[in-house]
Design a protein around this motif. Structure first.
Motif, PDB file in Angstrom:
ATOM      1  N   VAL A 112       0.852  -1.190   0.000  1.00 37.03           N
ATOM      2  CA  VAL A 112       0.000   0.000   0.000  1.00 37.03           C
ATOM      3  C   VAL A 112       0.888   1.241   0.000  1.00 37.03           C
ATOM      4  CG1 VAL A 112      -1.857  -1.197   1.226  1.00 37.03           C
ATOM      5  CG2 VAL A 112      -0.181   0.114   2.527  1.00 37.03           C
ATOM      6  N   ARG A 113       0.319   2.318  -0.462  1.00 35.79           N
ATOM      7  CA  ARG A 113       1.039   3.594  -0.439  1.00 35.79           C
ATOM      8  C   ARG A 113       0.852   4.311   0.889  1.00 35.79           C
ATOM      9  NH1 ARG A 113      -0.654   6.999  -5.572  1.00 35.79           N
ATOM     10  NH2 ARG A 113       0.979   8.344  -4.739  1.00 35.79           N
ATOM     11  N   ASP A 114      -0.299   4.081   1.548  1.00 39.04           N
ATOM     12  CA  ASP A 114      -0.620   4.780   2.785  1.00 39.04           C
ATOM     13  C   ASP A 114      -1.361   3.817   3.712  1.00 39.04           C
ATOM     14  OD1 ASP A 114      -1.507   6.402   4.817  1.00 39.04           O
ATOM     15  OD2 ASP A 114      -2.280   7.989   3.523  1.00 39.04           O
ATOM     16  N   LYS A 115      -0.730   3.408   4.790  1.00 41.70           N
ATOM     17  CA  LYS A 115      -1.341   2.453   5.715  1.00 41.70           C
ATOM     18  C   LYS A 115      -2.637   2.985   6.312  1.00 41.70           C
ATOM     19  CE  LYS A 115       2.802  -0.049   7.226  1.00 41.70           C
ATOM     20  NZ  LYS A 115       3.647  -0.417   8.390  1.00 41.70           N
ATOM     21  N   ALA A 124      13.839   1.514  -4.491  1.00 34.82           N
ATOM     22  CA  ALA A 124      14.563   1.425  -3.222  1.00 34.82           C
ATOM     23  C   ALA A 124      13.626   1.126  -2.061  1.00 34.82           C
ATOM     24  CB  ALA A 124      15.335   2.711  -2.962  1.00 34.82           C
ATOM     25  N   THR A 125      12.370   1.571  -2.158  1.00 37.46           N
ATOM     26  CA  THR A 125      11.422   1.348  -1.057  1.00 37.46           C
ATOM     27  C   THR A 125      10.941  -0.098  -1.014  1.00 37.46           C
ATOM     28  OG1 THR A 125       9.404   1.911  -2.306  1.00 37.46           O
ATOM     29  CG2 THR A 125      10.634   3.734  -1.310  1.00 37.46           C
ATOM     30  N   LEU A 126      11.178  -0.856  -2.082  1.00 34.17           N
ATOM     31  CA  LEU A 126      10.729  -2.255  -2.137  1.00 34.17           C
ATOM     32  C   LEU A 126      11.779  -3.225  -1.592  1.00 34.17           C
ATOM     33  CD1 LEU A 126       9.217  -2.256  -5.748  1.00 34.17           C
ATOM     34  CD2 LEU A 126       7.936  -2.235  -3.600  1.00 34.17           C
ATOM     35  N   THR A 127      12.989  -2.748  -1.379  1.00 33.18           N
ATOM     36  CA  THR A 127      14.079  -3.636  -0.985  1.00 33.18           C
ATOM     37  C   THR A 127      13.739  -4.411   0.290  1.00 33.18           C
ATOM     38  OG1 THR A 127      15.700  -2.149  -1.983  1.00 33.18           O
ATOM     39  CG2 THR A 127      16.512  -3.756  -0.386  1.00 33.18           C
ATOM     40  N   GLY A 128      13.818  -5.728   0.214  1.00 36.86           N
ATOM     41  CA  GLY A 128      13.583  -6.581   1.371  1.00 36.86           C
ATOM     42  C   GLY A 128      12.142  -6.881   1.685  1.00 36.86           C
ATOM     43  N   GLU A 141      12.474  -6.986  -7.846  1.00 31.46           N
ATOM     44  CA  GLU A 141      12.608  -7.299  -6.423  1.00 31.46           C
ATOM     45  C   GLU A 141      12.234  -8.752  -6.153  1.00 31.46           C
ATOM     46  OE1 GLU A 141      13.552  -7.007  -2.504  1.00 31.46           O
ATOM     47  OE2 GLU A 141      14.023  -5.584  -4.123  1.00 31.46           O
ATOM     48  N   ALA A 142      11.201  -9.247  -6.861  1.00 32.56           N
ATOM     49  CA  ALA A 142      10.828 -10.657  -6.721  1.00 32.56           C
ATOM     50  C   ALA A 142      11.980 -11.562  -7.144  1.00 32.56           C
ATOM     51  CB  ALA A 142       9.579 -10.952  -7.545  1.00 32.56           C
ATOM     52  N   GLN A 143      12.652 -11.206  -8.219  1.00 28.10           N
ATOM     53  CA  GLN A 143      13.798 -12.012  -8.671  1.00 28.10           C
ATOM     54  C   GLN A 143      14.940 -11.968  -7.663  1.00 28.10           C
ATOM     55  OE1 GLN A 143      13.856  -9.989 -12.620  1.00 28.10           O
ATOM     56  NE2 GLN A 143      14.051 -12.059 -13.454  1.00 28.10           N
ATOM     57  N   ARG A 144      15.218 -10.778  -7.116  1.00 25.99           N
ATOM     58  CA  ARG A 144      16.293 -10.664  -6.125  1.00 25.99           C
ATOM     59  C   ARG A 144      15.985 -11.501  -4.875  1.00 25.99           C
ATOM     60  NH1 ARG A 144      16.771  -5.323  -8.181  1.00 25.99           N
ATOM     61  NH2 ARG A 144      15.115  -4.559  -6.803  1.00 25.99           N
TER      62      ARG A 144
END
Length: 289
Positions: free
Chosen positions: A32-35, A55-59, A96-99
């Motif tokens: 989500v963009r805003d919890k 960068a916000t998707l990392t991990g 990110e899914a691949q990483r």
């Protein structure tokens, strides 16, 4: 317990996807963009990030078994276009899914995309699908004919007193309810399908959609059929005389109106019931889903 990461979770279909996977006893992570605007989602954890900013998707996808993306825009806002969201944001999710070594990625596309090349919304989606199918992980493409929520435009015109159609009104569509589409998506993934063209259990001509909308309102049908050249002229003119946020979705819907949009029949929910709920929602303030 398996874990699914749902992108586009606060959208029309995304909410149903979260609920469907919770019903199937998956752990549901909702992007989500805003919890604060997503407290009512059926999920185990809200992940606040911007898919347009990798960068916000990392991990965020560690130990995830499946990514399902219904991420996309119909009406462009925030200065973002189809290439930014339907293509690039989904590509950021895929990378990110691949990483994170996620084994399976599913994406909600659009039916007849190969016949709608040149429409910016469709081009962005189709280009992402090309990237997804090249990627080194299992993938499933879901191509729905249209949502019940899209058919609310017929109800809106009927409420206003007249439905306007292009051509003879014979083109057909079998729109699908969001809950049925979420179930069909989960089934297709479980079955290992690579691609599913899908629609609802009933097929309607455009004329029949108009008649159904008037019937739900308890009014006699008033339908005006415009020559199809007007639709084609609008497709050519709108990009020159309207802002992108107007002509973008209009190009898609006007193009889709010029062909049959019928996918494999799935689901049990009927459009007449959706129309009745929408009408009732006027009094309750609910959204009529």
């Amino acid at each position: 317990m398996r874990t699914v990461f749902v992108a586009g979770a606060t959208g029309y279909l995304g909410r149903y996807l979260c609920a469907e996977y919770k019903r199937r006893d998956w752990t549901v992570l909702a992007l989500v963009r805003d919890k604060d605007r997503a407290a009512d989602l059926a999920c185990d954890r809200l992940i606040e990030a911007e898919a347009t900013e990798p960068a916000t998707l990392t991990g965020t996808m560690e130990s995830v078994d499946l990514v399902v993306s219904a991420l996309g825009i119909t009406r462009q806002a925030d200065g973002l276009g189809y290439r930014d969201v339907d293509y690039q944001a989904n590509l950021n999710l895929l990378r990110e899914a691949q990483r994170s070594e996620v084994p399976h990625f599913a994406y909600v596309h659009v039916l007849n995309a190969d016949r709608m090349r040149g429409v910016p919304l469709v081009d962005a989606k189709a280009d992402f699908v090309t990237e997804l199918r090249r990627a080194d992980l299992a993938s499933t493409i879901i191509a729905p004919s249209g949502y019940f929520s899209d058919m609310a435009d017929f109800l809106g015109m009927a409420r206003a007193g007249r439905v306007w159609l292009f051509g003879d009104g014979r083109h057909r569509i079998n729109p699908i309810d969001g809950a049925d589409l979420a179930a069909a998506t989960a089934d297709a993934i479980d079955e290992g399908k690579q691609w599913l063209d899908v629609g609802g259990p009933e097929s309607f001509s455009h004329t029949e959609l108009a008649e159904l909308a008037f019937s739900a309102l308890g009014r006699p049908a008033k339908i005006t059929r415009l020559p199809d050249w007007i639709r084609k002229a609008a497709l050519a003119i709108l990009p020159w005389v309207t802002p992108r946020k107007v002509h973008g979705p209009a190009q898609f819907f006007l193009t889709a109106f010029g062909m049959d949009m019928v996918g494999e029949k799935r689901g049990t929910r009927h459009l007449a019931g959706f129309f009745r709920r929408r009408i009732d929602s006027d009094m309750t303030g609910d959204d009529g889903r």
